[in-house]
Scaffold this active site. Structure first.
Site, mmCIF file in Angstrom:
data_model
loop_
_atom_site.group_PDB
_atom_site.id
_atom_site.type_symbol
_atom_site.label_atom_id
_atom_site.label_comp_id
_atom_site.label_asym_id
_atom_site.label_seq_id
_atom_site.Cartn_x
_atom_site.Cartn_y
_atom_site.Cartn_z
ATOM 1 N NE ARG A 114 -4.167 -1.848 1.781
ATOM 2 C CZ ARG A 114 -5.048 -2.318 2.633
ATOM 3 N NH1 ARG A 114 -4.879 -2.143 3.932
ATOM 4 N NH2 ARG A 114 -6.113 -2.962 2.197
ATOM 5 C CE LYS A 138 -21.790 -17.283 3.886
ATOM 6 N NZ LYS A 138 -21.876 -16.473 5.076
ATOM 7 N N GLY A 140 -10.987 -9.077 -1.968
ATOM 8 C CA GLY A 140 -10.775 -10.112 -0.952
ATOM 9 C C GLY A 140 -9.881 -11.265 -1.343
ATOM 10 N N GLY A 161 -13.543 -4.149 -0.118
ATOM 11 C CA GLY A 161 -14.931 -3.688 -0.063
ATOM 12 C C GLY A 161 -15.230 -2.623 -1.106
HETATM 13 P P1 AMP Z 1 -15.565 -15.200 -0.829
HETATM 14 O O1 AMP Z 1 -15.092 -14.449 0.384
HETATM 15 O O2 AMP Z 1 -17.035 -15.314 -0.947
HETATM 16 O O3 AMP Z 1 -14.877 -14.713 -2.098
HETATM 17 O O4 AMP Z 1 -15.094 -16.690 -0.609
HETATM 18 C C1 AMP Z 1 -13.752 -17.090 -0.541
HETATM 19 C C2 AMP Z 1 -13.692 -18.436 0.099
HETATM 20 O O5 AMP Z 1 -14.428 -19.354 -0.666
HETATM 21 C C3 AMP Z 1 -12.297 -19.020 0.213
HETATM 22 O O6 AMP Z 1 -11.932 -19.040 1.557
HETATM 23 C C4 AMP Z 1 -12.461 -20.437 -0.331
HETATM 24 O O7 AMP Z 1 -11.878 -21.420 0.481
HETATM 25 C C5 AMP Z 1 -13.959 -20.631 -0.347
HETATM 26 N N1 AMP Z 1 -14.398 -21.626 -1.327
HETATM 27 C C6 AMP Z 1 -14.173 -21.652 -2.639
HETATM 28 N N2 AMP Z 1 -14.691 -22.752 -3.194
HETATM 29 C C7 AMP Z 1 -15.285 -23.471 -2.199
HETATM 30 C C8 AMP Z 1 -15.977 -24.700 -2.143
HETATM 31 N N3 AMP Z 1 -16.184 -25.437 -3.235
HETATM 32 N N4 AMP Z 1 -16.433 -25.121 -0.941
HETATM 33 C C9 AMP Z 1 -16.224 -24.371 0.160
HETATM 34 N N5 AMP Z 1 -15.556 -23.187 0.170
HETATM 35 C C10 AMP Z 1 -15.095 -22.737 -1.007
#
Ligand code: AMP
Length: 395
Positions: A35, A197, A353, A376
């Site tokens: 940064r 998610k 992220g 964010g």
């Molecule tokens: P996000 O913060 O929504 O971008 O999610 C990132 C997280 O998604 C990471 O920590 C990954 O380990 C998790 N992730 C990715 N694919 C899967 C999966 N098939 N099952 C569970 N977690 C997952």
């Protein structure tokens, strides 16, 4: 849009909101200076014009004044990165700060104490913002990481600099990168959304459908879509309440002529662990007791083909549980494909992220066109929001 190059800073004091919220170890040493490095071009331009720089930032989430969150810990690192001496004042407003700013000569840099030692910063307090504005002649916002917050130093202070405010180079680059994906990029445009998610990405997907030609939905998020179509997903993560929304997104995509790519196979594991037994299965035929944790070989090949066809690529979210070595392959291969497409002339933006963490961990940072510095802020931009910190400059 007013940028740094619209101003000559000769004999001017620039008050610059930077994002020096850097990680420190137990010995209070900076462990990742990205940064600080990112803010360097803006600072150097102002010094070379014959101006001086007053740098303001937050560090961590202090509760009132707490020594461990003092920006004094990073002074040495900022000096190393910039190659210029940095003065530090243990205040960001008030007499001490005003005296230090008044004494500043062209070519010099002053770092103010942590803005968040004052609760007025996050409250966006107007009187506090006015006090900050007393320190400089021109306000520069170069902190993308906090541009989605209407805090005193990121947004409110700008109102006291009518005609004397602009974006720094970093913020300008962030805005242009997002514009390339959403508006001006060469077609075909591809967005890859992964991660855990659906619920955290819904607004992005809906907003982005108007901008893209292809959409890859990967990672854990894909299983909500697969189940919504009647697939058997075993123990894979799924948001059942989002299944109707998933179907609606697919319908909208069809209407808008967006080609959606969902994995066709997966690496299934019998436990959420690096020591789990694994097997490759069709995405919609995962046995009971098993869960999909990474993209399978057919999906990886399919995604590679899509990536190679596209000229503008946005990547947000990993394709598997990349934190576990055994389930990182889908994410790594996707990174390789994006690197190859970039080498062939595509524009690639990685942001938000965990995809940034993955890109750094696997060494793709220099092989993509741009890695966003804001988590964010990046996600909110992709949702189509005009960030308060950006709006305040455009006013
Ligand atoms: P996000 O913060 O929504 O971008 O999610 C990132 C997280 O998604 C990471 O920590 C990954 O380990 C998790 N992730 C990715 N694919 C899967 C999966 N098939 N099952 C569970 N977690 C997952």
């Amino acid at each position: 849009m007013k940028t740094l190059n619209d101003f000559n800073f000769e004999n001017k004091k620039a008050i610059i909101r930077v994002d020096f919220n850097v990680p420190l170890n137990d010995a209070f040493e900076v462990t990742d200076a990205t940064r600080i490095v990112s803010a360097k071009p803006t600072i150097i331009k102002i010094l070379e014009d014959g101006g001086s720089c007053i740098l303001m930032s937050h560090l961590g989430r202090p509760k009132g004044v707490q020594d461990e969150f003092s920006l004094k810990h990073i002074v040495k690192k900022v000096e190393d990165v910039l190659g210029v001496e940095v003065k530090f004042v243990e205040a960001c407003v008030g007499e001490k700060a005003e005296a230090a700013a008044a004494n500043l000569q062209p070519g010099q840099i002053l770092l103010l104490e942590n803005l968040r030692f004052h609760k007025e910063e996050e409250a966006g307090d107007e009187a506090f913002s006015k006090q900050l504005s007393n320190l400089g002649d021109i306000y520069v916002n170069d902190a993308f990481g906090t541009a989605h917050r209407a805090h005193a130093s990121t947004t409110i202070v700008a109102q006291f600099f009518e005609g004397k405010k602009c974006f720094g180079y970093l913020l300008e680059q962030e805005i242009q990168s997002i514009d390339k994906v959403m508006k001006t990029g060469e077609k075909p445009v591809l967005a890859i959304l992964g991660g855990a998610k659906v619920s955290s990405k819904i607004t992005i997907i809906e907003n982005i459908l108007d901008a893209v030609d292809h959409l890859i939905i990967g990672g854990g998020m894909a299983f909500t879509f697969v189940k919504a179509h009647g697939g058997k997903i075993g123990n894979s993560i799924c948001e059942d309440d989002k299944m109707p929304l998933a179907l609606d997104i697919l319908k909208q995509a069809k209407e808008k002529g967006v080609q959606v790519h969902i994995p066709v196979d997966t690496i299934a594991a019998d436990a959420f662990s690096n020591d789990a037994n694994t097997q490759i299965v069709d995405i919609d035929a995962i046995p009971d007791g098993w869960e999909g944790v990474d993209a399978g070989p057919k999906s990886r090949a399919q995604f590679h083909d899509v990536v190679m066809q596209c000229k503008t690529i946005l990547w947000n979210g990993p394709l598997g549980v990349f934190e576990m070595e055994k389930f990182a392959r889908g994410t790594i291969e996707l990174g390789n494909s994006i690197a190859e497409a970039t080498k062939n002339g595509a524009f690639s933006l990685v942001g938000g992220g965990d995809s940034v963490a993955a890109v750094k961990q696997f060494g793709f940072e220099d092989k993509v066109s741009y890695v966003s510095t804001g988590g964010g802020a990046m996600l909110e931009s992709l949702e189509g929001k005009i960030l308060p910190g950006i709006a305040a400059i455009l006013d």
